[in-house]
Design an enzyme around this catalytic site. Structure first.
Site, PDB file in Angstrom:
ATOM      1  N   HIS A  99      13.435  -4.572  -0.451  1.00 20.85           N
ATOM      2  CA  HIS A  99      12.213  -5.159   0.097  1.00 20.85           C
ATOM      3  C   HIS A  99      11.653  -4.307   1.235  1.00 20.85           C
ATOM      4  CE1 HIS A  99      15.228  -7.777   2.552  1.00 20.85           C
ATOM      5  NE2 HIS A  99      15.190  -6.553   2.995  1.00 20.85           N
ATOM      6  N   THR A 144       6.123   2.848  -3.684  1.00 24.61           N
ATOM      7  CA  THR A 144       5.771   1.640  -2.921  1.00 24.61           C
ATOM      8  C   THR A 144       4.631   0.875  -3.582  1.00 24.61           C
ATOM      9  OG1 THR A 144       4.233   2.872  -1.536  1.00 24.61           O
ATOM     10  CG2 THR A 144       6.484   2.665  -0.712  1.00 24.61           C
ATOM     11  N   LYS A 145       4.177   1.380  -4.745  1.00 29.04           N
ATOM     12  CA  LYS A 145       3.110   0.691  -5.482  1.00 29.04           C
ATOM     13  C   LYS A 145       3.554   0.520  -6.930  1.00 29.04           C
ATOM     14  CE  LYS A 145      -0.856   2.008  -2.694  1.00 29.04           C
ATOM     15  NZ  LYS A 145      -0.258   2.756  -1.598  1.00 29.04           N
ATOM     16  N   ARG A 159       3.299   9.671  -7.518  1.00 31.05           N
ATOM     17  CA  ARG A 159       2.031   9.772  -8.275  1.00 31.05           C
ATOM     18  C   ARG A 159       2.401   9.799  -9.753  1.00 31.05           C
ATOM     19  NH1 ARG A 159       0.862  15.063 -10.369  1.00 31.05           N
ATOM     20  NH2 ARG A 159       2.500  16.511  -9.743  1.00 31.05           N
TER      21      ARG A 159
END
Ligand code: ACO
Ligand code: SER
Length: 170
Positions: A99, A144-145, A159
């Site tokens: 998290h 993180t995405k 990326r």
């Protein structure tokens, strides 16, 4: 019995991976019942001591992981118990999945990882994100995405490689 051996084939010729995941599945099974937890408390402590403290592989017994996980090397692998991992995924050494601490001091949800996800060495995946099915995450990536299904992600910040850039998507 097949529950305990569900990762055996995906770790063939890798006895360490087989043993760690057998022990993890047994700890998960025990974790389902309060009575079992009381009876097998010594096993749960042994699992934690051996796998976490000695071998340096933190896969908490509450973590939801689908069948057929492959574990290469594994040392310095830390997975938060809130992470969800699908079927037939691969984890390697020096990887953290967990998290993020939010601005208000609370913690985000943990990543949900799909099926057939191959995670390279030295990867960090954090936050309330989803990794789609059939994703490859390159060595050393910081994710993180969310990553869409059927893609290859590399780098820090991660990326997505163009299809033409990568043999992994050929
Ligand atoms: C002890 C051990 O052996 S443990 C095992 C360690 N191995 C791993 O962790 C495997 C992880 N695999 C990778 O990281 C691979 O590089 C993959 C799967 C992400 C990509 O592999 P390929 O499809 O062969 O891609 P390829 O090498 O052609 O690279 C394509 C582009 O991505 C870049 N790239 C590839 N991997 C990475 C990476 N991990 N981080 C940053 N960029 C990368 C390349 O530099 C190249 O960029 P360019 O087109 O600008 O030159
Ligand atoms: N063969 C392993 C490395 O030892 C892997 O692909 O990660």
């Amino acid at each position: 019995m097949s529950y305990l051996f569900q990762d055996w084939q995906s770790n063939r010729k890798n006895f360490k991976g087989q043993l760690v995941l057998f022990m993890f599945r047994l700890a998960s099974l025990i974790n389902r019942s309060m009575i079992a937890k009381v009876i097998f408390i010594l096993y749960l402590l042994f699992y934690r001591y051996l796998v976490e403290w000695i071998w340096g592989i933190e896969i908490p017994r509450k973590t939801k992981i689908g069948k057929g996980l492959s574990l290469f090397h594994g040392q310095a692998l830390v997975i938060n118990q809130g992470v969800v991992i699908g079927d037939n995924c691969t984890l390697r050494n020096s990887t953290t999945i967990g998290h993020k601490k939010l601005a208000d001091g609370t913690f985000s949800r943990c990543p949900r990882i799909g099926n057939n996800v191959d995670i390279g060495a030295n990867v960090v995946i954090i936050g309330d994100i989803e990794i789609g099915d059939n994703v490859v995450i390159g060595a050393g990536a910081v994710v993180t995405k969310s990553i869409p299904a059927n893609s290859v992600a590399v780098g820090n910040p991660a990326r997505i490689l163009d299809k033409k850039e990568t043999a992994a998507n050929a």
